[in-house]
Write a protein that holds these residues in place. Structure first.
Motif, PDB file in Angstrom:
ATOM      1  N   ARG A   1      39.289  42.577  40.614  1.00  0.00           N
ATOM      2  CA  ARG A   1      38.067  42.429  39.808  1.00  0.00           C
ATOM      3  C   ARG A   1      38.358  41.818  38.441  1.00  0.00           C
ATOM      4  O   ARG A   1      37.521  41.095  37.882  1.00  0.00           O
ATOM      5  CB  ARG A   1      37.384  43.793  39.644  1.00  0.00           C
ATOM      6  CG  ARG A   1      36.689  44.297  40.906  1.00  0.00           C
ATOM      7  CD  ARG A   1      35.805  45.496  40.604  1.00  0.00           C
ATOM      8  NE  ARG A   1      36.587  46.667  40.240  1.00  0.00           N
ATOM      9  CZ  ARG A   1      36.989  47.598  41.103  1.00  0.00           C
ATOM     10  NH1 ARG A   1      36.659  47.495  42.389  1.00  0.00           N
ATOM     11  NH2 ARG A   1      37.684  48.645  40.701  1.00  0.00           N
ATOM     12  N   GLU A   2      39.541  42.098  37.908  1.00  0.00           N
ATOM     13  CA  GLU A   2      39.915  41.559  36.598  1.00  0.00           C
ATOM     14  C   GLU A   2      40.432  40.125  36.671  1.00  0.00           C
ATOM     15  O   GLU A   2      40.543  39.456  35.651  1.00  0.00           O
ATOM     16  CB  GLU A   2      40.994  42.450  35.972  1.00  0.00           C
ATOM     17  CG  GLU A   2      40.515  43.852  35.622  1.00  0.00           C
ATOM     18  CD  GLU A   2      41.656  44.773  35.222  1.00  0.00           C
ATOM     19  OE1 GLU A   2      42.824  44.383  35.450  1.00  0.00           O
ATOM     20  OE2 GLU A   2      41.380  45.862  34.688  1.00  0.00           O
ATOM     21  N   SER A   3      40.734  39.652  37.897  1.00  0.00           N
ATOM     22  CA  SER A   3      41.410  38.356  38.044  1.00  0.00           C
ATOM     23  C   SER A   3      40.481  37.210  38.435  1.00  0.00           C
ATOM     24  O   SER A   3      40.913  36.063  38.474  1.00  0.00           O
ATOM     25  CB  SER A   3      42.521  38.471  39.106  1.00  0.00           C
ATOM     26  OG  SER A   3      43.473  39.442  38.729  1.00  0.00           O
ATOM     27  N   ILE A   4      39.216  37.524  38.754  1.00  0.00           N
ATOM     28  CA  ILE A   4      38.304  36.457  39.180  1.00  0.00           C
ATOM     29  C   ILE A   4      36.887  36.796  38.734  1.00  0.00           C
ATOM     30  O   ILE A   4      36.511  37.976  38.670  1.00  0.00           O
ATOM     31  CB  ILE A   4      38.360  36.277  40.720  1.00  0.00           C
ATOM     32  CG1 ILE A   4      37.597  35.026  41.155  1.00  0.00           C
ATOM     33  CG2 ILE A   4      37.858  37.515  41.450  1.00  0.00           C
ATOM     34  CD1 ILE A   4      37.792  34.676  42.625  1.00  0.00           C
ATOM     35  N   THR A   5      36.128  35.788  38.404  1.00  0.00           N
ATOM     36  CA  THR A   5      34.732  35.991  38.016  1.00  0.00           C
ATOM     37  C   THR A   5      33.812  35.709  39.202  1.00  0.00           C
ATOM     38  O   THR A   5      34.218  35.091  40.189  1.00  0.00           O
ATOM     39  CB  THR A   5      34.346  35.065  36.861  1.00  0.00           C
ATOM     40  OG1 THR A   5      34.400  33.703  37.330  1.00  0.00           O
ATOM     41  CG2 THR A   5      35.281  35.243  35.669  1.00  0.00           C
ATOM     42  N   GLY A   6      32.557  36.146  39.070  1.00  0.00           N
ATOM     43  CA  GLY A   6      31.579  35.863  40.115  1.00  0.00           C
ATOM     44  C   GLY A   6      31.384  34.380  40.313  1.00  0.00           C
ATOM     45  O   GLY A   6      31.229  33.896  41.442  1.00  0.00           O
ATOM     46  N   SER A   7      31.408  33.627  39.220  1.00  0.00           N
ATOM     47  CA  SER A   7      31.250  32.176  39.301  1.00  0.00           C
ATOM     48  C   SER A   7      32.392  31.539  40.073  1.00  0.00           C
ATOM     49  O   SER A   7      32.178  30.636  40.902  1.00  0.00           O
ATOM     50  CB  SER A   7      31.170  31.589  37.887  1.00  0.00           C
ATOM     51  OG  SER A   7      31.114  30.181  37.938  1.00  0.00           O
ATOM     52  N   GLU A   8      33.605  32.001  39.814  1.00  0.00           N
ATOM     53  CA  GLU A   8      34.773  31.445  40.519  1.00  0.00           C
ATOM     54  C   GLU A   8      34.719  31.768  42.006  1.00  0.00           C
ATOM     55  O   GLU A   8      35.061  30.922  42.845  1.00  0.00           O
ATOM     56  CB  GLU A   8      36.056  32.005  39.897  1.00  0.00           C
ATOM     57  CG  GLU A   8      36.346  31.463  38.504  1.00  0.00           C
ATOM     58  CD  GLU A   8      37.469  32.203  37.806  1.00  0.00           C
ATOM     59  OE1 GLU A   8      38.129  31.596  36.951  1.00  0.00           O
ATOM     60  OE2 GLU A   8      37.686  33.399  38.113  1.00  0.00           O
ATOM     61  N   LEU A   9      34.284  32.982  42.333  1.00  0.00           N
ATOM     62  CA  LEU A   9      34.176  33.345  43.750  1.00  0.00           C
ATOM     63  C   LEU A   9      33.132  32.477  44.445  1.00  0.00           C
ATOM     64  O   LEU A   9      33.342  32.018  45.573  1.00  0.00           O
ATOM     65  CB  LEU A   9      33.824  34.825  43.890  1.00  0.00           C
ATOM     66  CG  LEU A   9      33.594  35.323  45.328  1.00  0.00           C
ATOM     67  CD1 LEU A   9      34.801  35.068  46.210  1.00  0.00           C
ATOM     68  CD2 LEU A   9      33.225  36.814  45.340  1.00  0.00           C
ATOM     69  N   ARG A  10      32.002  32.248  43.788  1.00  0.00           N
ATOM     70  CA  ARG A  10      30.954  31.410  44.390  1.00  0.00           C
ATOM     71  C   ARG A  10      31.463  29.991  44.647  1.00  0.00           C
ATOM     72  O   ARG A  10      31.104  29.363  45.653  1.00  0.00           O
ATOM     73  CB  ARG A  10      29.719  31.395  43.491  1.00  0.00           C
ATOM     74  CG  ARG A  10      28.928  32.703  43.536  1.00  0.00           C
ATOM     75  CD  ARG A  10      27.589  32.578  42.844  1.00  0.00           C
ATOM     76  NE  ARG A  10      27.722  32.415  41.401  1.00  0.00           N
ATOM     77  CZ  ARG A  10      27.816  33.428  40.532  1.00  0.00           C
ATOM     78  NH1 ARG A  10      27.803  34.680  40.960  1.00  0.00           N
ATOM     79  NH2 ARG A  10      27.906  33.188  39.237  1.00  0.00           N
TER      80      ARG A  10
END
Length: 467
Positions: A406-415
């Motif tokens: 959770r600390e290593s990726i943002t929602g935007s990056e996952l999308r």
């Protein structure tokens, strides 16, 4: 007089503290004192606790009295010593395995009941056995060697449908996943279902199973949280032996889930009994076992197998409900447990083989090793390697904790990742992002002599719990 039903809280009020003594008291009173009032039953139980020696020869109440016999308890519960050195165990893909998982397996092999072991290349730290650990014992079962999610499994159904059909009807597939599945710890299905598992006589054989039947009815056909999923994707089948299908491309429906609240309750209940009966040093308490010749051991084995069958029934319903809504007709199925214990013969000896996050891979046996929400998974055929105890990995394995993910990726990056891989995600969370997992293709390279790959599954529309 109405039916009297003692509850655990009633027993705790009179200082019955262990799960076993509570379960015994409730069971004995229900069977032999059902015509006595609640107050009369409690009075008997209080006298047993305070004057247990008067009941040790009683035809009915001796079993409860023995729970309070300090001298007997001391003799039976003397702390069990671990072996000074761990036994040998096979390791596959050592470079992929964290030191803490390796140390957990070493501890498991110091148990006096351990006979053989193996560590799969997706292994990582768990409770008791590491995830990806395989442990063979003699006539004993370790509840935490199976895990909380008894019968956690994979199931893949194939349909004679091409990818263009999936793209044209993507909206209908997404709506089916939203309307005909449910996820999470308390997830239930809103519509009525029928399945033979709910009529199984085993549900009436123990007090615990009787209590769990209602939950089993409500949660049939649902999935858990975390890394559990139901997803549509495309299958490329290289070798159809065992499936009766020619090589080619097919639509696939892949599910990953287990026995829901039922399995977790069984695991916790019998783990507590095991820890009370099998006193191990503090660092090894998660390995407490039940002897299969004891009443508790037989009860757990019966309950574990019922939970495994219930997990399969949940998968049956998931696949049935979705196919019915979408008008799909199945043409092939592959499925396997990967959290379970089996009685198997190895080197001429019957052993209890615990696979906690490991795929059965006996010679010719088909199984599924899934990837992440974007990574391809594999349909495999076992080679029956004796060093692995006929096992293989159950996935890629986590390389970072949920918190770190959770600390290593943002929602935007996952999308962006999902868009690049052409995957639609319903629910899910950052803790299940692809970066949280090892590279499955490299894990597969470490087990080429354990399984043959006969097909690949590419996820397209994925549903998970909203973490």
């Amino acid at each position: 007089m109405g039916k009297i039903k003692l509850k655990g809280k009633d027993l705790r009020k009179i200082n019955y503290s262990s799960n076993r003594s509570i379960a015994l008291a409730i069971d004995v009173m229900a069977k032999h004192y059902k015509h006595s009032s609640k107050e009369e039953q409690l009075a008997i139980l209080i006298d047993i606790k305070n004057n247990f020696q008067n009941y040790l020869d009683h035809e009915i109440l001796a079993l409860i009295a023995s729970e309070f016999d300090d001298t007997d308890t001391f003799k039976e519960r003397a702390e069990i010593e671990l072996l000074r050195a761990h036994g040998d165990f096979a390791v596959f893909g050592r470079k992929h395995i964290s030191s803490n998982a390796f140390q957990q397996m070493e501890m498991a092999m110091r148990l006096p009941v351990s006979k053989r072991g193996a560590l799969m290349p997706d292994a990582h730290q768990g409770y008791g056995l590491p995830i990806g650990g395989v442990l063979a014992t003699e006539n004993t079962v370790i509840p935490y060697g199976v895990g909380l999610d008894i019968g956690c499994r994979m199931s893949l159904t194939l349909y004679d449908v091409d990818e263009s059909y999936l793209k044209r009807h993507a909206y209908q597939f997404k709506m089916a996943l939203k309307e005909r599945t449910n996820f999470g710890t308390g997830g239930e299905i809103s519509f009525q279902q029928e399945h033979a598992i709910l009529d199984r006589p085993e549900f009436a054989l123990t007090d615990l199973l009787r209590q769990l039947h209602g939950k089993a009815v409500k949660q049939l056909g649902t999935s858990g949280s975390g890394n559990h999923f139901v997803e549509f994707g495309m299958v490329e089948l290289h070798d159809g032996d065992g499936l009766g299908l020619p090589p080619g491309k097919y639509l696939g429906l892949l599910a990953h889930s287990g026995s829901r609240g039922m399995g977790a309750s069984i695991a916790r209940y019998y783990t507590q009994i095991a820890r009370e009966q099998c006193l191990l040093p503090r660092q090894a308490q998660h390995f407490a076992w039940l002897d299969l010749d004891t009443e508790a051991g037989q009860e757990y084995w019966l309950s574990m197998n019922l939970a495994g069958d219930y997990a399969q029934a949940c998968h049956d319903q998931i696949h049935y409900n979705l196919a019915k809504q979408l008008g799909l007709k199945p043409i092939g199925r592959v499925e396997n447990h990967h959290n379970f214990a089996w009685k198997e013969i190895h080197q001429g000896q019957e052993l209890i083989v615990h696979r906690k996050g490991a795929t059965p891979a006996a010679e010719g046996v088909l199984g599924i090793i899934p990837g992440s929400m974007t990574a391809a998974g594999y349909i495999v055929r076992g080679k029956g390697d004796p060093h692995s105890l006929d096992s293989a990995s159950h996935g890629a394995g986590r390389k970072m904790s949920r918190k770190k993910a959770r600390e290593s990726i943002t929602g935007s990056e996952l999308r962006k990742i999902l868009s690049r891989e052409q995957v639609t995600l319903i629910g899910g969370g950052l803790d299940e992002a692809p970066i949280a997992y090892k590279d499955l293709s490299k894990v597969m390279e470490s087990q080429q002599h354990l399984v043959d790959v006969i097909g690949q599954f590419e996820p397209r529309i994925v549903r998970m719990d909203k973490n």
